[in-house]
Design an enzyme around this catalytic site. Sequence first.
Site, PDB file in Angstrom:
ATOM      1  CG  HIS A 293     -20.224 -31.234  -4.261  1.00 50.45           C
ATOM      2  ND1 HIS A 293     -20.379 -30.604  -5.464  1.00 50.45           N
ATOM      3  CD2 HIS A 293     -19.026 -31.886  -4.341  1.00 50.45           C
ATOM      4  CE1 HIS A 293     -19.341 -30.857  -6.237  1.00 50.45           C
ATOM      5  NE2 HIS A 293     -18.505 -31.643  -5.590  1.00 50.45           N
ATOM      6  CG  HIS A 332     -21.667 -21.932  -6.879  1.00 48.02           C
ATOM      7  ND1 HIS A 332     -20.311 -21.766  -6.929  1.00 48.02           N
ATOM      8  CD2 HIS A 332     -21.924 -23.169  -7.376  1.00 48.02           C
ATOM      9  CE1 HIS A 332     -19.778 -22.850  -7.452  1.00 48.02           C
ATOM     10  NE2 HIS A 332     -20.732 -23.720  -7.723  1.00 48.02           N
ATOM     11  CG  ASP A 388     -27.021 -29.266  -8.281  1.00 46.43           C
ATOM     12  OD1 ASP A 388     -26.873 -30.126  -9.150  1.00 46.43           O
ATOM     13  OD2 ASP A 388     -26.132 -28.933  -7.492  1.00 46.43           O
TER      14      ASP A 388
HETATM   15  N1  CMC Z   1     -30.573 -21.002   1.183  1.00 48.70           N
HETATM   16  C1  CMC Z   1     -30.622 -20.091   2.171  1.00 48.70           C
HETATM   17  N2  CMC Z   1     -29.577 -19.342   2.590  1.00 48.70           N
HETATM   18  C2  CMC Z   1     -28.413 -19.551   1.957  1.00 48.70           C
HETATM   19  C3  CMC Z   1     -28.276 -20.485   0.912  1.00 48.70           C
HETATM   20  C4  CMC Z   1     -29.408 -21.224   0.521  1.00 48.70           C
HETATM   21  N3  CMC Z   1     -29.354 -22.104  -0.474  1.00 48.70           N
HETATM   22  N4  CMC Z   1     -27.001 -20.484   0.469  1.00 48.70           N
HETATM   23  C5  CMC Z   1     -26.366 -19.570   1.207  1.00 48.70           C
HETATM   24  N5  CMC Z   1     -27.208 -18.999   2.105  1.00 48.70           N
HETATM   25  C6  CMC Z   1     -26.914 -17.916   3.045  1.00 48.70           C
HETATM   26  C7  CMC Z   1     -26.106 -18.417   4.235  1.00 48.70           C
HETATM   27  O1  CMC Z   1     -26.949 -18.789   5.297  1.00 48.70           O
HETATM   28  C8  CMC Z   1     -25.263 -17.201   4.555  1.00 48.70           C
HETATM   29  O2  CMC Z   1     -26.085 -16.251   5.225  1.00 48.70           O
HETATM   30  P1  CMC Z   1     -25.444 -15.326   6.400  1.00 48.70           P
HETATM   31  O3  CMC Z   1     -24.281 -14.619   5.767  1.00 48.70           O
HETATM   32  O4  CMC Z   1     -26.538 -14.438   6.832  1.00 48.70           O
HETATM   33  O5  CMC Z   1     -25.001 -16.300   7.466  1.00 48.70           O
HETATM   34  C9  CMC Z   1     -24.943 -16.603   3.183  1.00 48.70           C
HETATM   35  O6  CMC Z   1     -26.047 -16.989   2.357  1.00 48.70           O
HETATM   36  C10 CMC Z   1     -23.635 -17.064   2.571  1.00 48.70           C
HETATM   37  O7  CMC Z   1     -23.687 -18.484   2.464  1.00 48.70           O
HETATM   38  P2  CMC Z   1     -22.513 -19.480   2.828  1.00 48.70           P
HETATM   39  O8  CMC Z   1     -23.116 -20.748   3.325  1.00 48.70           O
HETATM   40  O9  CMC Z   1     -21.516 -18.783   3.706  1.00 48.70           O
HETATM   41  O10 CMC Z   1     -21.854 -19.677   1.414  1.00 48.70           O
HETATM   42  P3  CMC Z   1     -20.883 -20.837   1.021  1.00 48.70           P
HETATM   43  O11 CMC Z   1     -20.084 -20.316  -0.095  1.00 48.70           O
HETATM   44  O12 CMC Z   1     -20.159 -21.361   2.213  1.00 48.70           O
HETATM   45  O13 CMC Z   1     -21.849 -22.028   0.531  1.00 48.70           O
HETATM   46  C11 CMC Z   1     -23.272 -23.361  -0.801  1.00 48.70           C
HETATM   47  C12 CMC Z   1     -22.182 -22.281  -0.792  1.00 48.70           C
HETATM   48  C13 CMC Z   1     -23.485 -23.848  -2.237  1.00 48.70           C
HETATM   49  C14 CMC Z   1     -22.817 -24.559   0.039  1.00 48.70           C
HETATM   50  C15 CMC Z   1     -24.575 -22.763  -0.227  1.00 48.70           C
HETATM   51  O14 CMC Z   1     -25.008 -21.680  -1.036  1.00 48.70           O
HETATM   52  C16 CMC Z   1     -25.700 -23.790  -0.110  1.00 48.70           C
HETATM   53  O15 CMC Z   1     -25.773 -24.471   0.906  1.00 48.70           O
HETATM   54  N6  CMC Z   1     -26.602 -23.911  -1.143  1.00 48.70           N
HETATM   55  C17 CMC Z   1     -27.618 -24.940  -1.143  1.00 48.70           C
HETATM   56  C18 CMC Z   1     -27.023 -26.280  -1.594  1.00 48.70           C
HETATM   57  C19 CMC Z   1     -26.757 -26.308  -3.095  1.00 48.70           C
HETATM   58  O16 CMC Z   1     -27.581 -25.912  -3.899  1.00 48.70           O
HETATM   59  N7  CMC Z   1     -25.595 -26.831  -3.456  1.00 48.70           N
HETATM   60  C20 CMC Z   1     -25.193 -27.006  -4.867  1.00 48.70           C
HETATM   61  C21 CMC Z   1     -24.070 -26.111  -5.243  1.00 48.70           C
HETATM   62  S1  CMC Z   1     -23.797 -26.006  -7.017  1.00 48.70           S
HETATM   63  C22 CMC Z   1     -23.344 -27.572  -7.594  1.00 48.70           C
HETATM   64  C23 CMC Z   1     -22.262 -28.222  -6.825  1.00 48.70           C
HETATM   65  O17 CMC Z   1     -21.271 -27.640  -6.431  1.00 48.70           O
HETATM   66  O18 CMC Z   1     -22.376 -29.429  -6.621  1.00 48.70           O
END
Ligand code: CMC
Length: 484
Positions: A293, A332, A388
């Site tokens: 986050h 996201h 971010d």
């Molecule tokens: N790098 C690599 N793979 C990713 C990433 C990433 N940043 N984000 C998602 N994926 C992959 C994930 O492994 C999954 O792959 P598969 O379906 O093959 O298992 C797929 O994409 C879907 O991801 P998810 O984790 O199920 O998606 P989510 O909605 O649960 O998570 C998230 C959203 C923001 C936590 C995630 O995208 C992430 O960890 N991003 C990196 C951290 C980040 O930048 N966070 C800031 C978010 S924006 C500001 C805020 O909210 O604070």
Amino acid sequence: MGKQPESESLTVRDNRTGKTYNVPIVNNTVSASAFKSMSAPKKEGERDENDTEKGLRVLDKGFMNTAVIQSEITYIDGDAGVLRYRGYPIEQLALHSSFLETAYLLIYGSLPSKRQLHTFETEVMHHSGAHSDAEDFFRSFRYDAHPMAILTSAFSYLGSYYSEANPSLQGQTLFTKRDPASISNMDKQIYRLIGKATTFAAMAYRVRQGRDFVTPPTGFSYTGAFLYQMDHLGEENYVPNPVLEKALDILFILHADHELNASCTTVLQTGSSLVDPYSAIAAGCASLYGPLHGGANEAVIRMLISIGKPENVPAFIEAVKRREKVLSGFGHRVYKTSDPRSFIVRRTADEVFKVTGKDELLETAMALHDAAMKDEFFIKRKLAPNVDFWSGLIYRAMGFPLDFFPVLFVVPRVVGWIAHWRQMMLQEGGVKIWRPRQVYLGSGKRDYEPVDSRPDAQIAPSPVVHSGITKRTNLASFKGKSKL
Ligand code: CMC
């Protein structure tokens, strides 16, 4: 309310019993409670703990598709990349509004008139001073304490000054009564929280630099006063750089709210027990700090430093695809296209770099961005830059320490948390405590066995290294037990 037309409903047939249920659809939602009436007799041999006769549960790990509140504050269309506060597109607010004007909009629902804005700004700035005891509080932290640890504790500490804002002391309807005196008391806490967010953030900054604290100045904008409180070292007529002040103001507008993200949900969940707003905001602060986050802006820079230069980007991308790394600042839960805030941040970065000079990591960031946007792995999963990805580069160029980045996210987000908290407290019908259900998959009933007749437990706590014990202590001899 008129009768619900049958077309606006969901027909559910429970194949366990053959019974059919009609669940109304209102605003494109069905009530999870409606599923509670769908019960079935327990099957032969079925676990008691399934509670089958008590009605169906709706399982949604991580809130993938569960709405927990009706809100009028922020709208996001994650497929189209749209973000609006109270109906106003984020792009227009970033271009024309100021942070405190946007704060007013988020909390009170409309843009203020000139007079209303002036009163609001005056009240917020009037409530920015901290009690002199706070200096001891900030100095009590360890010299290298993370500023988020300091700030999270500071909000909780702040609540201890205002017994009139504590429902445990004043009665549990303190913030839900909706009469003018209660609302005025609530708004006073709102001024205090917004006013002191910058003061406390600046104090967390200064204490680690070994600088004396400064009194919040008058005659500055919200972000100007924040910069002053961090940077002023007694110079005469100190005025922060206007480009940096404006950039920070825009970043604060962009970060002010984002509907029910993890931290806002935490504030509401905590607030639903009717605890005081200071405790609820402290809980939100803790939730925001995680790297998934608000900690992501810090994580992006650490990632870029580890990549080092554009030539290393392809190897990094391959490591992400092998799941050895995460591309921080991408992806996201709601946006399945670029986060609209990321474009504004990128533009703002260019303005800041004109004053500060380009950040040396910018080229690596651009190479990483371009490589990811072309790569099938990211395209298939709809992963694009979020707010971010670029914001950390601006903060770095402006000279903020890395671990201060999440603090720069908390300060404006206090406004969003408060807007949602206020809305929930004043909602029609009062507040229900947020108490989700679980699906229990653990042991059935079993009987206590005396310790002497028990076998080893399946799982024992892991052995740990006692870092406090030096080699000399290990070589020493003593009678009795060691304290470590
Ligand atoms: N790098 C690599 N793979 C990713 C990433 C990433 N940043 N984000 C998602 N994926 C992959 C994930 O492994 C999954 O792959 P598969 O379906 O093959 O298992 C797929 O994409 C879907 O991801 P998810 O984790 O199920 O998606 P989510 O909605 O649960 O998570 C998230 C959203 C923001 C936590 C995630 O995208 C992430 O960890 N991003 C990196 C951290 C980040 O930048 N966070 C800031 C978010 S924006 C500001 C805020 O909210 O604070």
